[in-house]
Design an enzyme around this catalytic site. Structure first.
Site, PDB file in Angstrom:
ATOM      1  N   LYS A 120       0.845  -1.206   0.000  1.00 13.75           N
ATOM      2  CA  LYS A 120       0.000   0.000   0.000  1.00 13.75           C
ATOM      3  C   LYS A 120       0.887   1.265   0.000  1.00 13.75           C
ATOM      4  O   LYS A 120       0.613   2.236  -0.698  1.00 13.75           O
ATOM      5  CB  LYS A 120      -0.932  -0.001   1.217  1.00 13.75           C
ATOM      6  CG  LYS A 120      -2.078  -0.993   1.077  1.00 13.75           C
ATOM      7  CD  LYS A 120      -2.841  -1.230   2.377  1.00 13.75           C
ATOM      8  CE  LYS A 120      -3.840  -2.376   2.195  1.00 13.75           C
ATOM      9  NZ  LYS A 120      -4.510  -2.794   3.431  1.00 13.75           N
ATOM     10  N   GLN A 146      -4.901  -1.626   9.787  1.00 13.47           N
ATOM     11  CA  GLN A 146      -4.732  -2.914   9.110  1.00 13.47           C
ATOM     12  C   GLN A 146      -5.270  -4.056   9.978  1.00 13.47           C
ATOM     13  O   GLN A 146      -4.895  -4.179  11.143  1.00 13.47           O
ATOM     14  CB  GLN A 146      -3.234  -3.121   8.793  1.00 13.47           C
ATOM     15  CG  GLN A 146      -2.924  -4.381   8.017  1.00 13.47           C
ATOM     16  CD  GLN A 146      -3.471  -4.373   6.589  1.00 13.47           C
ATOM     17  OE1 GLN A 146      -3.405  -3.372   5.883  1.00 13.47           O
ATOM     18  NE2 GLN A 146      -4.016  -5.494   6.156  1.00 13.47           N
ATOM     19  N   ASP A 205     -11.278   2.742   4.279  1.00 17.11           N
ATOM     20  CA  ASP A 205     -11.532   1.311   4.091  1.00 17.11           C
ATOM     21  C   ASP A 205     -13.037   1.032   3.965  1.00 17.11           C
ATOM     22  O   ASP A 205     -13.429  -0.062   3.571  1.00 17.11           O
ATOM     23  CB  ASP A 205     -10.999   0.509   5.305  1.00 17.11           C
ATOM     24  CG  ASP A 205      -9.704  -0.229   4.977  1.00 17.11           C
ATOM     25  OD1 ASP A 205      -9.402  -0.402   3.778  1.00 17.11           O
ATOM     26  OD2 ASP A 205      -9.000  -0.639   5.924  1.00 17.11           O
TER      27      ASP A 205
END
Ligand code: NAD
Length: 290
Positions: A54, A98, A121
């Site tokens: 990422k 994460q 997200d």
């Protein structure tokens, strides 16, 4: 006609589009460049690989990133404090935590603590609920990546029967919402199947489109699908082959290839689309963040 839905090539094209948009709407207007925050807890190998890719993708696209790497033993309170700092930092446009987190951390509490305006997200219930109601919001990256892939390849999903295998919050459930919504792309007739569904092949055999996200290598075989179906393989399974680690999907690719009209490879299908959609969401957050 090529059957392969190439996520690498499409993600590259979308990366160029994002970079161009950053130049036109941000750099040329002397605005601050978009900034993604990433909170990583612990040293799970897969999480570290995902986070590194990422960060790399951010660099290539022209997006700034900041990684906060915390030890696996930190308390939930410390993690919540780091999230609060990200929420309040005006220089961070969007951020992700994460997953997975340590077993002593309440994942729902963590997701709820993220400012929905920065939730790139798309996991916060405010964004998820808006998505389900057909309102504008951040869509989870994998689901957004899949519908974008179908759209850009001009695959009409309206009226088609889509069978989703897996009902996770990050893939199966959001993609079922986006495939069936009253919008373009959407209007598909969706069946969701999961670990408690008996006789899954009775559903997959009827499917025009199969989206599989279960984490079981080569689960989908040729005898489970109808001729001409479209297969989206989300699974990423790290297996040993001749003493080498390789990645394979939830679909037995070579076994089904002759029978399908389109298929995503693993690697190089949904994965790169997921990564680039996170950056698309970050740019969206930055453009909104005045
Ligand atoms: P998860 O582990 O949260 O959920 C798995 C789902 O599969 C569950 O809903 C379960 O009911 C279902 N399932 C399990 N066994 C089944 C069976 N025998 N038959 C039918 N359904 C069954 O999974 P997840 O987080 O959605 O991830 C699924 C896979 O997708 C994993 O391999 C993961 O690595 C991969 N993944 C890939 C991307 C990407 O960008 N390509 C993104 C996220 C996840």
């Amino acid at each position: 006609m090529t059957k392969l839905l190439d996520g690498n090539q499409l993600a590259l094209k979308i990366r160029e589009e994002i970079s161009k948009e950053i130049e036109e709407k941000i750099i040329n207007k002397k605005r601050r460049i978009p900034h993604l925050g990433i909170i990583l807890m612990g040293n799970n190998d897969s999480s570290i690989t995902y986070v590194n890719s990422k960060i790399k993708e951010c660099k290539k696209t022209g997006i700034k990133s900041t990684l906060i790497h915390l030890s696996s033993s930190i308390s939930e309170n410390i993690l919540l404090k780091e999230i609060k700092k990200m929420n309040l930092n005006p220089l961070i446009d969007g951020f992700i935590v994460q997953l997975p987190l340590g077993k002593h951390i309440n994942q729902e509490k963590i997701i709820l603590s993220i400012d929905p305006k920065k939730d790139v997200d798309g996991f916060h219930p405010e964004n998820f609920g808006k998505m389900a109601l057909g309102m504008k919001s951040f869509f989870p990256a994998t689901a957004l990546g899949i519908i974008t892939m179908l759209e850009r390849n001009k695959i009409d999903i309206s009226g088609k029967h889509s069978v989703i295998i897996g009902r996770s919050r990050i893939v199966g459930t959001p993609i079922s919402i986006l495939m069936s919504r009253k919008a373009y792309p959407g209007n598909s007739t969706v069946t969701i199947t999961h670990s408690k569904t008996p006789n899954i092949e009775s559903f997959t055999k009827q499917a025009d489109i199969i989206i599989v996200a279960i984490g079981i290598p080569k689960f989908i075989k040729s005898n489970m699908i109808k001729k001409g179906s479209i297969i989206i393989d989300v699974g990423i399974n790290n297996i040993k082959n001749n003493n080498k680690n390789i990645l394979i999907g939830d679909v037995d690719f070579h076994n089904v290839y002759e029978k399908v009209s389109y298929i995503t490879p693993v690697p190089g299908g949904v994965g790169p689309m997921t990564r680039i959609m996170l950056l698309k969401n970050t740019l969206k957050a930055a453009l909104k963040n005045k």
